[in-house]
Motif scaffolding. Structure first.
Motif, short mmCIF file in Angstrom:
data_model
loop_
_atom_site.label_atom_id
_atom_site.label_comp_id
_atom_site.label_asym_id
_atom_site.label_seq_id
_atom_site.Cartn_x
_atom_site.Cartn_y
_atom_site.Cartn_z
N SER A 1 14.82 3.80 -3.13
CA SER A 1 15.51 3.09 -2.04
C SER A 1 14.50 2.37 -1.17
O SER A 1 14.72 1.24 -0.72
N ASP A 2 13.36 3.03 -0.95
CA ASP A 2 12.32 2.43 -0.13
C ASP A 2 11.74 1.18 -0.78
O ASP A 2 11.47 0.19 -0.13
N SER A 3 11.57 1.25 -2.10
CA SER A 3 10.91 0.12 -2.75
C SER A 3 11.88 -1.06 -2.88
O SER A 3 11.47 -2.21 -2.87
N GLU A 4 13.21 -0.75 -2.97
CA GLU A 4 14.19 -1.84 -2.95
C GLU A 4 14.09 -2.59 -1.63
O GLU A 4 14.00 -3.81 -1.58
N ASP A 5 14.09 -1.79 -0.58
CA ASP A 5 13.97 -2.33 0.76
C ASP A 5 12.67 -3.12 0.90
O ASP A 5 12.64 -4.24 1.41
N GLY A 6 11.61 -2.50 0.40
CA GLY A 6 10.28 -3.13 0.46
C GLY A 6 10.22 -4.43 -0.31
O GLY A 6 9.66 -5.42 0.18
N LYS A 7 10.83 -4.43 -1.50
CA LYS A 7 10.81 -5.64 -2.32
C LYS A 7 11.48 -6.79 -1.57
O LYS A 7 11.00 -7.92 -1.59
N ALA B 1 0.84 -1.21 0.00
CA ALA B 1 0.00 0.00 0.00
C ALA B 1 0.87 1.25 0.00
O ALA B 1 0.58 2.24 -0.68
N LYS B 2 1.97 1.19 0.75
CA LYS B 2 2.88 2.33 0.82
C LYS B 2 3.48 2.58 -0.57
O LYS B 2 3.55 3.73 -1.01
N ASN B 3 3.89 1.52 -1.22
CA ASN B 3 4.45 1.66 -2.57
C ASN B 3 3.43 2.26 -3.53
O ASN B 3 3.77 3.10 -4.36
N GLU B 4 2.20 1.82 -3.38
CA GLU B 4 1.15 2.34 -4.26
C GLU B 4 0.95 3.83 -4.04
O GLU B 4 0.78 4.59 -5.00
N SER B 5 0.97 4.23 -2.78
CA SER B 5 0.72 5.65 -2.50
C SER B 5 1.91 6.48 -2.99
O SER B 5 1.73 7.59 -3.49
N PHE B 6 3.11 5.94 -2.87
CA PHE B 6 4.30 6.59 -3.44
C PHE B 6 4.10 6.79 -4.95
O PHE B 6 4.29 7.89 -5.47
N SER B 7 3.75 5.71 -5.61
CA SER B 7 3.57 5.77 -7.07
C SER B 7 2.53 6.80 -7.45
O SER B 7 2.71 7.56 -8.40
N ALA B 8 1.44 6.83 -6.68
CA ALA B 8 0.36 7.78 -6.98
C ALA B 8 0.87 9.21 -6.84
O ALA B 8 0.57 10.07 -7.67
N ARG B 9 1.67 9.46 -5.78
CA ARG B 9 2.20 10.80 -5.58
C ARG B 9 3.14 11.19 -6.72
O ARG B 9 3.08 12.30 -7.23
N ILE B 10 3.98 10.25 -7.11
CA ILE B 10 4.93 10.53 -8.20
C ILE B 10 4.17 10.83 -9.49
O ILE B 10 4.50 11.78 -10.21
N THR B 11 3.14 10.05 -9.76
CA THR B 11 2.34 10.28 -10.96
C THR B 11 1.71 11.67 -10.94
O THR B 11 1.74 12.39 -11.95
N ALA B 12 1.19 12.05 -9.78
CA ALA B 12 0.56 13.37 -9.66
C ALA B 12 1.59 14.48 -9.87
O ALA B 12 1.32 15.48 -10.55
N TYR B 13 2.78 14.30 -9.28
CA TYR B 13 3.85 15.29 -9.45
C TYR B 13 4.22 15.43 -10.92
O TYR B 13 4.42 16.52 -11.42
N ARG B 14 4.33 14.29 -11.59
CA ARG B 14 4.74 14.33 -13.00
C ARG B 14 3.70 15.06 -13.85
O ARG B 14 4.05 15.83 -14.75
N ALA B 15 2.43 14.81 -13.55
CA ALA B 15 1.36 15.46 -14.30
C ALA B 15 1.43 16.98 -14.08
O ALA B 15 1.32 17.77 -15.02
#
Ligand SMILES: [Zn+2]
Length: 253
Positions: A142-148, A31-45
């Motif tokens: 770095s977080d997602s490496e750790d998470g994976k 869930a944390k990874n998903e929320s990260f991805s969502a934030r990054i997507t919003a930033y990029r837009a």
């Protein structure tokens, strides 16, 4: 026979508790990874939006500046013309025409300045956002490496626990298996309750005396009248913690 089943169910309860906790942690990481991805997507837009805005304001600024330079050149030219014409026009008229031209130029200067300010502001905003995005992406990678890594470990642990679980479930009869699965579905990882000092340690309901005696005797497996968990005798002292995996069922003679 039933006593063996009690031990097996108790062990099952412990395994399911662990599986439940590990699964919970896995879901949390995902869930944390998903929320990260969502934030990054919003930033990029947003960044793309600012990029477009920046291009637009830069070209407006360029247009305003060109207009201004053209006007300046025109005034210089006109001044020359009027000066060479000399007496053909009165000094007052010349003055008036140049005055109007100068005021028009001042307006143009203001709007060129305004365009410049907007372009600069948008540029700065874009730079800031870009920086934040880079930070976020760095943090995310770095977080997602750790998470994976964690997710892989948890998955392995869960797989191995599930094997143990299947093995234990194979040891109990069909009816008990179904009962256990049903209760475990209702209370994931928490389907077994220890009975101490006459009460269910999960919901703290006191058991009727006869039921309590049956639990102590261990000749049949019963469900708590309060919470429906499967009851396992844990001794007479009221101390100790509740829950399926804490404290082994008390050995009986
Ligand atoms: Zn209970």
């Amino acid at each position: 026979m039933v006593k063996d089943a009690s031990k097996t169910l108790f062990a099952l309860g412990g395994i399911d508790k662990e599986v439940h906790e590990l699964s919970g942690q896995k879901v949390e990481i995902e869930a944390k990874n998903e929320s990260f991805s969502a934030r990054i997507t919003a930033y990029r837009a947003k960044l793309e939006e600012l990029q477009a805005l920046h291009e637009e304001s830069s070209s407006r600024q360029a247009i305003e500046e060109t207009r201004l330079r053209e006007e300046e050149a025109k005034i210089v030219e006109r001044r020359k013309q009027l000066t060479t014409l000399g007496g053909a026009k009165s000094a007052k008229l010349i003055e008036r025409e140049l005055d109007i031209a100068t005021r028009a130029m001042e307006t143009m200067e203001r709007s060129a300045m305004e365009a410049l300010e907007i372009a600069e502001r948008v540029f700065q905003e874009r730079e800031n956002l870009n920086e934040r995005l880079k930070e976020l992406e760095g943090e995310f990678s770095s977080d997602s490496e750790d998470g994976k890594g964690k997710v892989t470990t948890f998955t392995k642990q869960i797989d191995s626990l599930n094997k143990k679980r299947d093995n234990l479930l194979g040891k109990v009869d069909e009816r008990l298996k179904n009962l256990y699965n049903k209760v475990n579905m209702r209370y994931p990882g928490d389907g077994i309750s220890i009975v101490k000092a006459g009460a269910c340690r999960s919901c703290f309901r006191s058991l009727p005396a006869q039921m309590y005696n049956q639990v102590i005797a261990g000749n049949m497996l019963l469900q708590c009248p309060g919470c429906s968990r499967i009851l396992i005798y844990g001794g007479d002292s009221a101390g100790g913690s509740s829950g399926g995996s804490s404290g082994a069922p008390e050995a009986r003679a």
